[in-house]
Write a protein that holds these residues in place. Sequence first.
Motif, mmCIF file in Angstrom:
data_model
loop_
_atom_site.group_PDB
_atom_site.id
_atom_site.type_symbol
_atom_site.label_atom_id
_atom_site.label_comp_id
_atom_site.label_asym_id
_atom_site.label_seq_id
_atom_site.Cartn_x
_atom_site.Cartn_y
_atom_site.Cartn_z
ATOM 1 N N TYR A 465 0.868 -1.183 0.000
ATOM 2 C CA TYR A 465 0.000 0.000 0.000
ATOM 3 C C TYR A 465 0.904 1.233 0.000
ATOM 4 O O TYR A 465 1.694 1.444 0.936
ATOM 5 N N LEU A 466 0.834 1.993 -1.092
ATOM 6 C CA LEU A 466 1.722 3.128 -1.318
ATOM 7 C C LEU A 466 0.956 4.433 -1.284
ATOM 8 O O LEU A 466 -0.204 4.510 -1.709
ATOM 9 N N SER A 467 1.636 5.494 -0.798
ATOM 10 C CA SER A 467 1.123 6.855 -0.870
ATOM 11 C C SER A 467 1.950 7.629 -1.895
ATOM 12 O O SER A 467 3.177 7.471 -1.960
ATOM 13 N N VAL A 468 1.277 8.433 -2.682
ATOM 14 C CA VAL A 468 1.938 9.243 -3.711
ATOM 15 C C VAL A 468 1.630 10.707 -3.451
ATOM 16 O O VAL A 468 0.472 11.082 -3.210
ATOM 17 N N ASP A 469 2.641 11.554 -3.505
ATOM 18 C CA ASP A 469 2.470 12.993 -3.314
ATOM 19 C C ASP A 469 3.285 13.721 -4.378
ATOM 20 O O ASP A 469 4.477 13.479 -4.530
ATOM 21 N N GLY A 470 2.596 14.564 -5.169
ATOM 22 C CA GLY A 470 3.283 15.328 -6.202
ATOM 23 C C GLY A 470 3.083 14.787 -7.597
ATOM 24 O O GLY A 470 3.656 15.318 -8.550
ATOM 25 N N ALA A 471 2.277 13.765 -7.753
ATOM 26 C CA ALA A 471 1.992 13.194 -9.077
ATOM 27 C C ALA A 471 0.664 12.445 -9.003
ATOM 28 O O ALA A 471 0.207 12.067 -7.916
ATOM 29 N N GLY A 472 0.048 12.240 -10.145
ATOM 30 C CA GLY A 472 -1.222 11.517 -10.181
ATOM 31 C C GLY A 472 -1.020 10.020 -9.945
ATOM 32 O O GLY A 472 -0.156 9.403 -10.566
ATOM 33 N N PRO A 473 -1.791 9.414 -9.048
ATOM 34 C CA PRO A 473 -1.665 7.971 -8.804
ATOM 35 C C PRO A 473 -1.847 7.136 -10.067
ATOM 36 O O PRO A 473 -1.220 6.083 -10.210
ATOM 37 N N ALA A 474 -2.684 7.606 -11.001
ATOM 38 C CA ALA A 474 -2.890 6.845 -12.243
ATOM 39 C C ALA A 474 -1.593 6.767 -13.049
ATOM 40 O O ALA A 474 -1.273 5.728 -13.650
ATOM 41 N N ALA A 475 -0.836 7.877 -13.088
ATOM 42 C CA ALA A 475 0.426 7.880 -13.824
ATOM 43 C C ALA A 475 1.441 6.945 -13.175
ATOM 44 O O ALA A 475 2.182 6.220 -13.869
ATOM 45 N N VAL A 476 1.487 6.940 -11.848
ATOM 46 C CA VAL A 476 2.391 6.025 -11.140
ATOM 47 C C VAL A 476 1.977 4.574 -11.392
ATOM 48 O O VAL A 476 2.815 3.688 -11.618
ATOM 49 N N ALA A 477 0.654 4.316 -11.391
ATOM 50 C CA ALA A 477 0.153 2.957 -11.627
ATOM 51 C C ALA A 477 0.531 2.467 -13.020
ATOM 52 O O ALA A 477 0.892 1.292 -13.202
ATOM 53 N N ASP A 478 0.446 3.340 -14.008
ATOM 54 C CA ASP A 478 0.798 2.938 -15.370
ATOM 55 C C ASP A 478 2.259 2.507 -15.459
ATOM 56 O O ASP A 478 2.592 1.541 -16.164
ATOM 57 N N ARG A 479 3.143 3.239 -14.767
ATOM 58 C CA ARG A 479 4.566 2.886 -14.816
ATOM 59 C C ARG A 479 4.851 1.581 -14.045
ATOM 60 O O ARG A 479 5.644 0.752 -14.480
ATOM 61 N N LEU A 480 4.175 1.411 -12.904
ATOM 62 C CA LEU A 480 4.401 0.196 -12.122
ATOM 63 C C LEU A 480 3.878 -1.049 -12.841
ATOM 64 O O LEU A 480 4.407 -2.147 -12.667
ATOM 65 N N ALA A 481 2.822 -0.886 -13.641
ATOM 66 C CA ALA A 481 2.231 -2.034 -14.340
ATOM 67 C C ALA A 481 3.221 -2.691 -15.303
ATOM 68 O O ALA A 481 3.060 -3.863 -15.662
ATOM 69 N N ASP A 482 4.240 -1.953 -15.728
ATOM 70 C CA ASP A 482 5.235 -2.497 -16.652
ATOM 71 C C ASP A 482 6.353 -3.257 -15.948
ATOM 72 O O ASP A 482 7.198 -3.873 -16.611
ATOM 73 N N GLU A 483 6.368 -3.242 -14.612
ATOM 74 C CA GLU A 483 7.436 -3.920 -13.870
ATOM 75 C C GLU A 483 7.190 -5.442 -13.858
ATOM 76 O O GLU A 483 6.060 -5.883 -13.667
#
Length: 640
Positions: A465-483
Amino acid sequence: MTESNPLVGWRHLAEAVPLGVGIQCGETLTYVSPTFAAAVGRGRDELVDSSWQTLFESAEVGRIADALETARTDGRWRGATWMVGAGRVPVELALSAPADDGTVVWCVDERPAESGDRSDDGEMVELPTGTTAQLARTVLSTVDDVVYIIDDDGRLCFWNEELAATTGYSYGEIAEMHAHEFIPPDQHEYVPGLMEAIESIEDRRVEVDILTSDGERITHEFSGTTFEDPVSGRAFRCGVARDITERKERERDLERQRDELEALNRITDLLFETAKESIRTGQGDIAVQVLCERIAASDFYQFAWLGQSEPGERYVRYSTSSGIDGGPTRIETDRSGPVARAIETGTVTIGESTPRWREQTQGVESITAVPLQHRETVHGVLVLGSGQRDGMTPRERTGLEVLGRLVGVVLDAERTRQLLFADGVVELDFDATDVETPYATIAAALGCTVSLDGYVPSGDGWVLYLSVDGAGPAAVADRLADEPRVERVRPITDDGQSGRLEVVVNRSSLLERVTAAGAAVQMATAAPDVARLTVEAPVDADVQGIADRIVEVYPSASLLASRERDREVATGGQPSGALDGLTDRQQEVLEAAYRSGYFDWPRESTGEEVAAALGLTSATVQGHLRKAEREVFAALLGGD
């Protein structure tokens, strides 16, 4: 086949052969031997010139009719059946058609007869008119077993074709051989006339090997009887030898299956006792001590020695044992041997006992090393001493692997319990700025901060369970999905430039090593220019070992500081806390639901989404949540 002794004629042979012989012409039995009549418990006069169908019940007549047709077509049929005589008599029946004139030779397994071998006036029963020695040889050649006659000098004077076929000797060679040459020297006591006079041998059944011309031993069951030639007065031994190789193999298979079942039963008992003690006491050290005592008390293992591994150490340290006076205090895992291989490979390993074990135990021929593993971490090894050198069956190996994983769970839970219930803890702060992780890469690329709020084990993986500050969670999710290690990711909340994410990964080297050491990740944060990691462990933990494990995962990480602090009384997981009554699974489900916003209003995650993250069904999650909520409210409100 040969008949080298002219004194042994068909009349004597028919009287002595321990098999019942009958001859059928058309649908009628034209001849039955006394042994045949005795086997079915009926008079010979009653059987001769009667229909063969009178030998069977009506339900069996059809099958025997088919068998007769097979014998006339293929030359031979053999099987088990029941004949009607003095009761319902079980026999082994062989049908043969030696000629094309429709004649069928019947052979039934030998049955000892009370009477009826001779006629009322004591004379030998006469054979049908025209019977010759050639017919005798023809009849006996249809028998699948070895048939023989031995004189009082131990010489073979009569045998059928099966003896030559079994041994590989020619007829000429057999005629020159003594009976003992067909039997291994260690079984010569069973050769008639060699160590015991033929006249003194009683009718009996024995298992003896026949030696072939190639030196192979083929186990046969011998049955025989002694008779005296009325003309010469000499004694002869007539016998039948049946190949029981397949029967012995079936018996060995059954024995192996019984041994496997017994091994599985004892392993199941060990699993049950370990689980029961772990649940009853809640303490892993008591559970493993009971396990070792149960193993040593069994008839299968002579001792049990259990050692545990520590973070950063290349050995397992003695923990408990039974059936052995302590045993080694430690075993190096960077050397050869079953224990080292079990630790390295995570599989059950067998090896010969070494002087190290023999000096403290007697009669131990082999040792079995069982890794105590939970997920990817081996917490120790269970060493079992045995007086046998034979390898174990695949089922027994699988059972021991399951036992090792259960004990691994118990040891892992014990270390976690020590962390949760510790009054004091040590916090280790690490600088992970130069560590290359997906989270640090995303933080630098998007100019945001990614923080770990919590984590829950899920099967062989983890839910983060991650918290994101300073960027949209959707954008972070898109990048993590490629891992590669990320199986599923979804935003829980999204406020445009901040929010929370749920990430399911199939493994995490950091979490696996930290939790295996009995520690927990308290905080992990990645920003564009800095990354920090804080790990919490009990005050009596191997702090240096934990630090070494983290550096093994992240070589670029460096330890900034370590400090001790008292844990707050209200911290969840304390013995007096509200979560004390929950099972591990209930606590995992409850924490996953809380972290994902299931209890928020409005809800940020549904029960189905929580279940999907944990790899469980929705009904299972709801059941765990209801039980967990009741336990928590009972602890808080003082309920029963």
